[in-house]
Design a protein around this motif. Structure first.
Motif, PDB file in Angstrom:
ATOM      1  N   ILE A  21       0.842  -1.204   0.000  1.00 47.33           N
ATOM      2  CA  ILE A  21       0.000   0.000   0.000  1.00 47.33           C
ATOM      3  C   ILE A  21       0.875   1.251   0.000  1.00 47.33           C
ATOM      4  CG2 ILE A  21      -1.676   1.300   1.373  1.00 47.33           C
ATOM      5  CD1 ILE A  21      -2.852  -1.448   2.189  1.00 47.33           C
ATOM      6  N   ARG A  22       1.935   1.267   0.808  1.00 46.01           N
ATOM      7  CA  ARG A  22       2.847   2.423   0.834  1.00 46.01           C
ATOM      8  C   ARG A  22       3.528   2.622  -0.513  1.00 46.01           C
ATOM      9  NH1 ARG A  22       5.765   1.563   6.661  1.00 46.01           N
ATOM     10  NH2 ARG A  22       3.912   1.994   7.912  1.00 46.01           N
ATOM     11  N   ARG A  23       3.924   1.535  -1.141  1.00 46.45           N
ATOM     12  CA  ARG A  23       4.557   1.647  -2.465  1.00 46.45           C
ATOM     13  C   ARG A  23       3.562   2.189  -3.488  1.00 46.45           C
ATOM     14  NH1 ARG A  23       7.631  -3.143  -5.801  1.00 46.45           N
ATOM     15  NH2 ARG A  23       8.147  -1.852  -7.590  1.00 46.45           N
ATOM     16  N   GLY A  24       2.294   1.746  -3.382  1.00 45.67           N
ATOM     17  CA  GLY A  24       1.268   2.264  -4.278  1.00 45.67           C
ATOM     18  C   GLY A  24       1.066   3.758  -4.098  1.00 45.67           C
ATOM     19  N   TRP A  25       1.008   4.219  -2.837  1.00 48.13           N
ATOM     20  CA  TRP A  25       0.859   5.649  -2.582  1.00 48.13           C
ATOM     21  C   TRP A  25       2.076   6.416  -3.088  1.00 48.13           C
ATOM     22  CZ3 TRP A  25      -3.216   8.426  -1.719  1.00 48.13           C
ATOM     23  CH2 TRP A  25      -4.339   7.853  -1.135  1.00 48.13           C
ATOM     24  N   TRP A  26       3.249   5.798  -3.062  1.00 52.42           N
ATOM     25  CA  TRP A  26       4.465   6.468  -3.519  1.00 52.42           C
ATOM     26  C   TRP A  26       4.505   6.551  -5.042  1.00 52.42           C
ATOM     27  CZ3 TRP A  26       8.169   9.412  -1.636  1.00 52.42           C
ATOM     28  CH2 TRP A  26       9.327   9.588  -2.372  1.00 52.42           C
ATOM     29  N   GLU A  27       4.123   5.465  -5.716  1.00 52.33           N
ATOM     30  CA  GLU A  27       4.272   5.400  -7.173  1.00 52.33           C
ATOM     31  C   GLU A  27       3.052   5.917  -7.932  1.00 52.33           C
ATOM     32  OE1 GLU A  27       5.331   1.456  -8.285  1.00 52.33           O
ATOM     33  OE2 GLU A  27       7.282   1.542  -7.300  1.00 52.33           O
ATOM     34  N   ILE A  28       1.843   5.608  -7.489  1.00 50.64           N
ATOM     35  CA  ILE A  28       0.629   6.004  -8.210  1.00 50.64           C
ATOM     36  C   ILE A  28      -0.384   6.613  -7.239  1.00 50.64           C
ATOM     37  CG2 ILE A  28       0.777   4.494 -10.237  1.00 50.64           C
ATOM     38  CD1 ILE A  28      -0.836   2.416  -8.672  1.00 50.64           C
ATOM     39  N   PRO A  29      -0.130   7.806  -6.734  1.00 52.08           N
ATOM     40  CA  PRO A  29      -1.051   8.385  -5.748  1.00 52.08           C
ATOM     41  C   PRO A  29      -2.437   8.691  -6.312  1.00 52.08           C
ATOM     42  CG  PRO A  29       0.603   9.979  -6.388  1.00 52.08           C
ATOM     43  CD  PRO A  29       0.999   8.684  -7.004  1.00 52.08           C
ATOM     44  N   GLU A  30      -2.542   9.011  -7.601  1.00 53.61           N
ATOM     45  CA  GLU A  30      -3.847   9.326  -8.185  1.00 53.61           C
ATOM     46  C   GLU A  30      -4.748   8.093  -8.178  1.00 53.61           C
ATOM     47  OE1 GLU A  30      -1.025   9.588 -10.036  1.00 53.61           O
ATOM     48  OE2 GLU A  30      -0.608  11.737  -9.991  1.00 53.61           O
ATOM     49  N   ILE A  31      -4.196   6.950  -8.531  1.00 49.50           N
ATOM     50  CA  ILE A  31      -4.978   5.711  -8.562  1.00 49.50           C
ATOM     51  C   ILE A  31      -5.380   5.302  -7.147  1.00 49.50           C
ATOM     52  CG2 ILE A  31      -4.959   3.284  -9.237  1.00 49.50           C
ATOM     53  CD1 ILE A  31      -4.826   5.149 -11.618  1.00 49.50           C
ATOM     54  N   MET A  32      -4.455   5.426  -6.206  1.00 51.47           N
ATOM     55  CA  MET A  32      -4.750   5.051  -4.820  1.00 51.47           C
ATOM     56  C   MET A  32      -5.823   5.968  -4.222  1.00 51.47           C
ATOM     57  SD  MET A  32      -2.938   2.393  -4.286  1.00 51.47           S
ATOM     58  CE  MET A  32      -2.885   2.177  -2.527  1.00 51.47           C
ATOM     59  N   ALA A  33      -5.740   7.274  -4.486  1.00 51.67           N
ATOM     60  CA  ALA A  33      -6.726   8.211  -3.941  1.00 51.67           C
ATOM     61  C   ALA A  33      -8.105   7.957  -4.542  1.00 51.67           C
ATOM     62  CB  ALA A  33      -6.287   9.648  -4.200  1.00 51.67           C
ATOM     63  N   SER A  34      -8.158   7.722  -5.852  1.00 52.02           N
ATOM     64  CA  SER A  34      -9.461   7.466  -6.466  1.00 52.02           C
ATOM     65  C   SER A  34     -10.033   6.124  -6.006  1.00 52.02           C
ATOM     66  CB  SER A  34      -9.357   7.513  -7.986  1.00 52.02           C
ATOM     67  OG  SER A  34      -8.476   6.507  -8.455  1.00 52.02           O
ATOM     68  N   SER A  35      -9.182   5.153  -5.729  1.00 53.48           N
ATOM     69  CA  SER A  35      -9.658   3.873  -5.199  1.00 53.48           C
ATOM     70  C   SER A  35     -10.238   4.050  -3.798  1.00 53.48           C
ATOM     71  CB  SER A  35      -8.521   2.855  -5.161  1.00 53.48           C
ATOM     72  OG  SER A  35      -8.042   2.612  -6.457  1.00 53.48           O
ATOM     73  N   CYS A  36      -9.590   4.866  -2.983  1.00 51.64           N
ATOM     74  CA  CYS A  36     -10.119   5.127  -1.634  1.00 51.64           C
ATOM     75  C   CYS A  36     -11.452   5.864  -1.707  1.00 51.64           C
ATOM     76  CB  CYS A  36      -9.113   5.938  -0.821  1.00 51.64           C
ATOM     77  SG  CYS A  36      -7.694   4.968  -0.310  1.00 51.64           S
ATOM     78  N   MET A  37     -11.569   6.835  -2.604  1.00 45.47           N
ATOM     79  CA  MET A  37     -12.838   7.554  -2.739  1.00 45.47           C
ATOM     80  C   MET A  37     -13.941   6.625  -3.239  1.00 45.47           C
ATOM     81  SD  MET A  37     -11.949  11.398  -3.988  1.00 45.47           S
ATOM     82  CE  MET A  37     -10.863  10.983  -5.335  1.00 45.47           C
ATOM     83  N   ALA A  38     -13.605   5.698  -4.140  1.00 50.95           N
ATOM     84  CA  ALA A  38     -14.601   4.737  -4.622  1.00 50.95           C
ATOM     85  C   ALA A  38     -15.052   3.816  -3.494  1.00 50.95           C
ATOM     86  CB  ALA A  38     -14.022   3.924  -5.776  1.00 50.95           C
TER      87      ALA A  38
END
Length: 90
Positions: A21-38
């Protein structure tokens, strides 16, 4: 033979779920943020539908389309009193 120089800084993440999860937030924050909002939207939708069903949301006192039901219909016991109507205060 000398080792090649690294340019910039290197970040190492643990090989666990939290590291992923930390690596995802580091590499693709837009995808991680939109996934959390979904996920938040799905949870809020489930809570809304649960509350709608819990409060018998399909049983509206004032309807634009009326249904005629037989007295032995099991939904009759859920209906509001059709003869006496009292204004509800919210």
């Amino acid at each position: 033979m000398p080792m090649p120089k690294t340019i910039g800084h290197q970040i190492h993440f643990a090989k666990t779920l939290s590291g992923l999860i930390r690596r995802g937030w580091w590499e693709i924050p837009e995808i991680m943020a939109s996934s959390c909002m979904a996920a938040i939207g799905i949870v809020l939708g489930i809570v809304g539908v649960y509350n709608y069903e819990k409060r018998n949301g399909d049983n509206k006192e004032y309807k634009s389309v009326y249904m005629i039901m037989r007295p032995d219909d099991p939904r009759v016991c859920l209906l509001n009193n059709p003869v006496y109507t009292q204004y509800k205060r919210f």
